[in-house]
Structure formats: C-alpha cells, structure tokens
Design a protein around this motif. Structure first.
Motif, mmCIF file in Angstrom:
data_model
loop_
_atom_site.group_PDB
_atom_site.id
_atom_site.type_symbol
_atom_site.label_atom_id
_atom_site.label_comp_id
_atom_site.label_asym_id
_atom_site.label_seq_id
_atom_site.Cartn_x
_atom_site.Cartn_y
_atom_site.Cartn_z
ATOM 1 N N LEU A 1 -27.786 48.254 21.269
ATOM 2 C CA LEU A 1 -28.310 47.156 22.083
ATOM 3 C C LEU A 1 -27.231 46.696 23.055
ATOM 4 O O LEU A 1 -26.148 46.285 22.659
ATOM 5 N N ILE A 2 -27.535 46.773 24.353
ATOM 6 C CA ILE A 2 -26.609 46.357 25.404
ATOM 7 C C ILE A 2 -27.140 45.086 26.049
ATOM 8 O O ILE A 2 -28.258 45.062 26.564
ATOM 9 N N LEU A 3 -26.341 44.025 26.007
ATOM 10 C CA LEU A 3 -26.684 42.773 26.672
ATOM 11 C C LEU A 3 -25.787 42.590 27.887
ATOM 12 O O LEU A 3 -24.563 42.724 27.785
ATOM 13 N N THR A 4 -26.401 42.298 29.022
ATOM 14 C CA THR A 4 -25.662 42.058 30.254
ATOM 15 C C THR A 4 -25.810 40.592 30.644
ATOM 16 O O THR A 4 -26.927 40.121 30.894
ATOM 17 N N PHE A 5 -24.701 39.876 30.653
ATOM 18 C CA PHE A 5 -24.672 38.477 31.074
ATOM 19 C C PHE A 5 -24.325 38.481 32.566
ATOM 20 O O PHE A 5 -23.164 38.689 32.945
ATOM 21 N N HIS A 6 -25.321 38.276 33.390
ATOM 22 C CA HIS A 6 -25.139 38.423 34.826
ATOM 23 C C HIS A 6 -24.282 37.296 35.403
ATOM 24 O O HIS A 6 -24.440 36.127 35.055
ATOM 25 N N ASN A 7 -23.353 37.703 36.293
ATOM 26 C CA ASN A 7 -22.423 36.784 36.944
ATOM 27 C C ASN A 7 -21.615 35.987 35.920
ATOM 28 O O ASN A 7 -21.421 34.776 36.062
ATOM 29 N N CYS A 8 -21.148 36.701 34.895
ATOM 30 C CA CYS A 8 -20.324 36.091 33.852
ATOM 31 C C CYS A 8 -19.124 36.990 33.571
ATOM 32 O O CYS A 8 -19.086 38.151 33.984
ATOM 33 N N GLU A 9 -18.163 36.466 32.845
ATOM 34 C CA GLU A 9 -17.060 37.269 32.323
ATOM 35 C C GLU A 9 -16.957 37.029 30.827
ATOM 36 O O GLU A 9 -17.395 35.989 30.315
ATOM 37 N N VAL A 10 -16.391 38.003 30.115
ATOM 38 C CA VAL A 10 -16.229 37.888 28.676
ATOM 39 C C VAL A 10 -14.750 38.079 28.340
ATOM 40 O O VAL A 10 -14.089 38.969 28.874
ATOM 41 N N LEU A 11 -14.231 37.207 27.482
ATOM 42 C CA LEU A 11 -12.840 37.242 27.062
ATOM 43 C C LEU A 11 -12.775 37.238 25.542
ATOM 44 O O LEU A 11 -13.707 36.767 24.870
ATOM 45 N N ASP A 12 -11.668 37.732 24.985
ATOM 46 C CA ASP A 12 -11.477 37.681 23.539
ATOM 47 C C ASP A 12 -11.406 36.226 23.078
ATOM 48 O O ASP A 12 -10.693 35.405 23.670
ATOM 49 N N TYR A 13 -12.145 35.938 22.023
ATOM 50 C CA TYR A 13 -12.006 34.624 21.394
ATOM 51 C C TYR A 13 -10.717 34.623 20.589
ATOM 52 O O TYR A 13 -10.417 35.567 19.853
ATOM 53 N N LEU A 14 -9.930 33.557 20.700
ATOM 54 C CA LEU A 14 -8.674 33.420 19.971
ATOM 55 C C LEU A 14 -8.699 32.134 19.149
ATOM 56 O O LEU A 14 -9.196 31.108 19.617
ATOM 57 N N ASP A 15 -8.176 32.219 17.949
ATOM 58 C CA ASP A 15 -8.120 31.043 17.090
ATOM 59 C C ASP A 15 -7.279 29.968 17.785
ATOM 60 O O ASP A 15 -6.180 30.251 18.285
ATOM 61 N N PRO A 16 -7.751 28.725 17.832
ATOM 62 C CA PRO A 16 -6.959 27.659 18.467
ATOM 63 C C PRO A 16 -5.559 27.524 17.884
ATOM 64 O O PRO A 16 -4.634 27.094 18.582
ATOM 65 N N ASP A 17 -5.377 27.898 16.616
ATOM 66 C CA ASP A 17 -4.050 27.827 16.011
ATOM 67 C C ASP A 17 -3.090 28.840 16.629
ATOM 68 O O ASP A 17 -1.875 28.753 16.434
ATOM 69 N N ALA A 18 -3.629 29.823 17.360
ATOM 70 C CA ALA A 18 -2.786 30.840 17.989
ATOM 71 C C ALA A 18 -2.332 30.430 19.382
ATOM 72 O O ALA A 18 -1.700 31.224 20.081
ATOM 73 N N ALA A 19 -2.641 29.196 19.800
ATOM 74 C CA ALA A 19 -2.275 28.742 21.145
ATOM 75 C C ALA A 19 -0.766 28.839 21.354
ATOM 76 O O ALA A 19 0.024 28.331 20.556
ATOM 77 N N ASP A 20 -0.360 29.492 22.420
ATOM 78 C CA ASP A 20 1.049 29.736 22.722
ATOM 79 C C ASP A 20 1.265 29.460 24.198
ATOM 80 O O ASP A 20 0.780 30.201 25.060
ATOM 81 N N LEU A 21 2.012 28.394 24.499
ATOM 82 C CA LEU A 21 2.205 27.993 25.882
ATOM 83 C C LEU A 21 2.887 29.082 26.702
ATOM 84 O O LEU A 21 2.581 29.277 27.880
ATOM 85 N N GLU A 22 3.801 29.830 26.086
ATOM 86 C CA GLU A 22 4.513 30.867 26.830
ATOM 87 C C GLU A 22 3.616 32.059 27.169
ATOM 88 O O GLU A 22 3.998 32.901 27.971
ATOM 89 N N LYS A 23 2.435 32.128 26.550
ATOM 90 C CA LYS A 23 1.465 33.159 26.934
ATOM 91 C C LYS A 23 0.554 32.669 28.051
ATOM 92 O O LYS A 23 -0.159 33.453 28.663
#
Length: 455
Positions: A316-338
C-alpha cells in the motif's frame, strides 16, 4: 427557504445527509436539496456534486454535466455502494443558504442529445429529476446509476475547451470522481477499471484507509535556523570564553553555554574554521531542520481495514500531496548542536550523557517505509496481510508529516494497493485536515529551552 426543506418528519433539512437511501423520488431529492442548501459546496463528495445556476442551453453546461457522469460511471462498485446504494447525484441551481434554481423548461431528452457526443453510444442511462422553486424556476438533479463489475471503461468521446481548464474535456480521456471533483484518472485508477472489466468471482478489495495523528504546519523554520547560525557566528567571533550573560541581537538569543565554549585559536585558525563552517551552510541547515522538526513535531500513522476480504502481502502506497515526511525523533533526543552546527564541530558528549532514545534502528522487514519524492511525501506499508474487518494500524513514532503550504487547512492523500498474486490495483483518496499553524520560534523555545529561559 423553509419550503425547500422536507415538510414531513424527515431530518434531511439539517447538515447531516442520509446516504442509506436511493436518491430517486421527491422525498429523497428534497433531503439532498436541504443538505446542500445547509452546507453549500462542502456537500461535495465522491457521490454528490453541486452546481450553482447554469445556462442549461450552453455547451459549457453540457460539458460539465458530461464530465460528472463520466466520473460517476468510472467508480469502483464496492466503494460506490457505500452511499446512495451506488448512485451519484449532480444538483444544479443551488448554493449555500439559497436555491435560485434554473429557468423551467429543460427537457430530459434534449439534455441527453447534447450529452451523447461526449458520453458515447454505450454509456449507461441516467435519471433526471426536478423540484420546483417558483413558477419560473426549478432545481435539477442528474442521477448516475451505480457502477457494476464487468462494465467497460467509459472514456470521453469529444473534446471541449473551456476558459477554465478544470471544465475542459479531452477526447479519449478517462475521468474519475475525486473527493470533491471530477478529474483525469491516475495510472492506478485506470488499472483498477481494467480489473473491474475482467473481474470474475473473486470479490474486489474494499479498503478503508485513515490517517491518524497530525498533519503538521510550521512557519518561519528557515528564519529561526538562520538566526541561530547568526548567533553561533557572533559568539564564535567574540572572545574564546565569552561572558555567559552575553546576549546576541539576532531573532533568537541563547546562553553561550548552550553551544559550548570554543578553545582559544589563532586569528588565522579562526578565519579558516569560520570559512569552512560557512561553506557547509546548506548542508548544516538541512540537517538541522530535520532534527529540529523531528524532535519537535508529533508523529502520524495509518489505519487500514479490509472489508470482508483477506488481502495477502499487501503493498500500500500513500502519497501525501504537497507534503514532506521526516523521521520522528523522541523529544528526549533533542540536541541543540544537531540543530545549529557549532563552528568548531559538535562536542563529544560524556558517556553518562548518552541517550539510547537518540538511536532507533529500523529492523529488517519493518512494514513501514517513508520518503519525500519531489513535492510529495510517500509512505509505503507492507504488512504480511490485511485480515477481513480487522483494524491494522502502523506505529505513530515512525515519521512526521508536514504540509509544505503553511496556509493549507487540509491536504490530499491518494493511495494505491496491490496484492501478492493479484494484478488488480485498488486506489482511493481522502482529504485530511491539518493541525493549527505553529511558529518555529515558539517550537524551539518549548523543545530546547528550559522553563523560564528567554528567547
């Protein structure tokens, strides 16, 4: 206006529409009319289209009606049967809070004669209804019959060029009904129609697809990232060990300790380091943006139900038109230097600060993949099966979907399904509302600054 609504005990006069009925006869048509008057163009769906008053004798009107009928005839039987027993209705002469109608006198056989060049000789019959508004005007209904397995594909047989390209027709084009309009068929939809023609005793796939979780909207991301880079460069240009109370004058100002204290360098070394850092600006901003939004936004997922049928090894292929998709990251992994790369490179954390949540390996055979292709986001689901009438839901910590247009109140999502050992392609589309717009500066503050810290 009151006399346009049902005068008996029917509830069709409110914004809800009863689609369990067959839309034939005055009672049912008055229910449709009352619904359209209540909500206007918002009533439009795969089985209902609304037109304000038209000139019923014009070629433009004939082309619009023909386009609706072609799209309705090229629907999938299983999907169409969910509403109005498979019928589709075009209402002419109505708008929100008003039903001015069209002049009386349109004859069904005359309208059919004007439509036939577009529809072709094999096109199925359609119904024609009317409700009088006053002595001179009436609302017209064009009612398409339910599509059936074994029916041929119905292409357009004549071109028509309109000033508005959305109303044009092309000889040989195949039109289908979208969520609220009639448009040219996509490849998967054409293949689904081919399968409709040759479908035998095996029941068709009837899939319900929903998107759960937010379609995010965020504004001023580039502006915030640029401000952070200006602040980092400003801090680097000061003394090697700046006063921790120093504040920058950029859009966002941070305590200097957030970005580390660079070691003393010679003037030449500092100039070389800064030049190297500036040369990688595009790369740094792209990486920083992904991390910033990945830890800052909530994840989305997909829910699927196969009605009455086992689907083996679906793709099953879903296309979200005029959107972008990014990896979800755990908020605990927040790193200002990244988010903003330090001029002298990222500082190595002490072993005690290592956060396992920052690493989320995807196991081999994981049934969900995602990527951005051109202007669209694509999510691919490959579970072992969809079992009949059993809900299948992907995890909500895989990816983040972001609408590229911060003003978009909803996004279109189209999908195509193939099954192992089956040449048929099942397709569909839905429209998903977006979340309220988030300002990137506020998002940054909530994710990276402790309570009480100022921007």
């Amino acid at each position: 206006m009151r006399d346009l609504l049902p005068s008996d005990d029917s509830d069709a006069g409110n914004s809800a529409l009863d689609t369990s009925v067959i839309p034939l006869g005055e009672r049912a048509l008055r229910g449709v009319l009352g619904h359209v008057v209540a909500v206007g163009d918002e009533a439009e769906t795969t089985y209902l289209e609304v037109k304000s008053p038209l000139d019923m004798n014009s070629k433009a009107t004939a082309a619009k009606i023909a386009k609706f009928l072609l799209g309705a005839a090229n629907r999938r039987p299983g999907e169409a049967a969910r509403h109005f027993h498979g019928y589709a209705v075009l209402v002419i002469g109505v708008q929100k809070n008003s039903a001015p109608g069209v002049p009386r006198g349109t004859e069904a056989h005359e309208l059919e004669d004007r439509l036939r060049p577009y529809l072709g000789p094999q096109f199925p019959a359609f119904e024609f209804g009317r409700i009088g508004i006053d002595s001179d005007h009436e609302v017209l209904f064009v009612i398409a019959q339910p599509p059936e397995d074994g029916q041929t594909i119905f292409p357009c047989h004549k071109s028509y060029q309109s000033d508005d390209r959305r109303d044009s027709l092309a000889d040989g084009a195949i039109y289908v009904r979208g969520t609220s309009n009639t448009r040219p068929a996509r490849s998967g939809e054409v293949l689904a129609l081919v399968e409709r023609v040759r479908r035998g005793g095996r029941p068709p796939i009837d899939l319900e697809v929903q998107v759960l979780g937010p379609i995010c909207r965020v504004d001023r991301v580039d502006e915030v990232l640029e401000s952070l880079r200006c602040y980092e460069e400003e801090q680097f240009s000061k003394q090697p060990t700046p006063d921790e109370g120093t504040r920058g004058s950029a859009l966002l100002t941070l305590p200097s300790s957030f970005l580390g204290n660079p070691k003393p360098l010679s003037k030449q070394d500092r100039e070389q380091a800064l030049a190297a850092w500036r040369s990688k600006k595009a790369e740094h901003i792209a990486e920083g943006r992904e991390h910033f939004l990945g830890v800052g936004m909530s994840g989305a997922c997909v829910q699927v139900v196969s009605r009455g049928r086992f689907v083996s090894k679906p793709h099953l292929i879903l296309t979200f038109h005029n959107c972008e998709v990014l990896d979800y990251l755990d908020p605990d992994a927040a790193d200002l230097e990244k988010v903003v790369e330090p001029v002298l490179g990222r500082h190595m954390p002490f072993p005690s600060s290592f956060a396992p949540s920052a690493i989320r390996p995807i196991p081999r055979g994981y049934p969900v993949t995602w990527s951005t292709h051109g202007g669209d986001a694509e999510v691919v689901l490959t579970p072992e099966s969809f079992r009949p009438n059993v809900v299948w839901t992907s995890d909500q910590d895989d990816y983040v979907i972001i609408a590229k247009d911060p003003e978009a109140s909803s996004v279109e999502v189209s999908w195509e399904l193939t099954e192992d050992g089956n040449d048929a392609v099942t397709s569909g589309e839905l429209r998903v509302p977006t979340e309220p717009l988030v300002d990137a500066a506020d998002l940054f503050k909530s994710v990276f600054l402790s309570t009480g810290e100022d921007l």
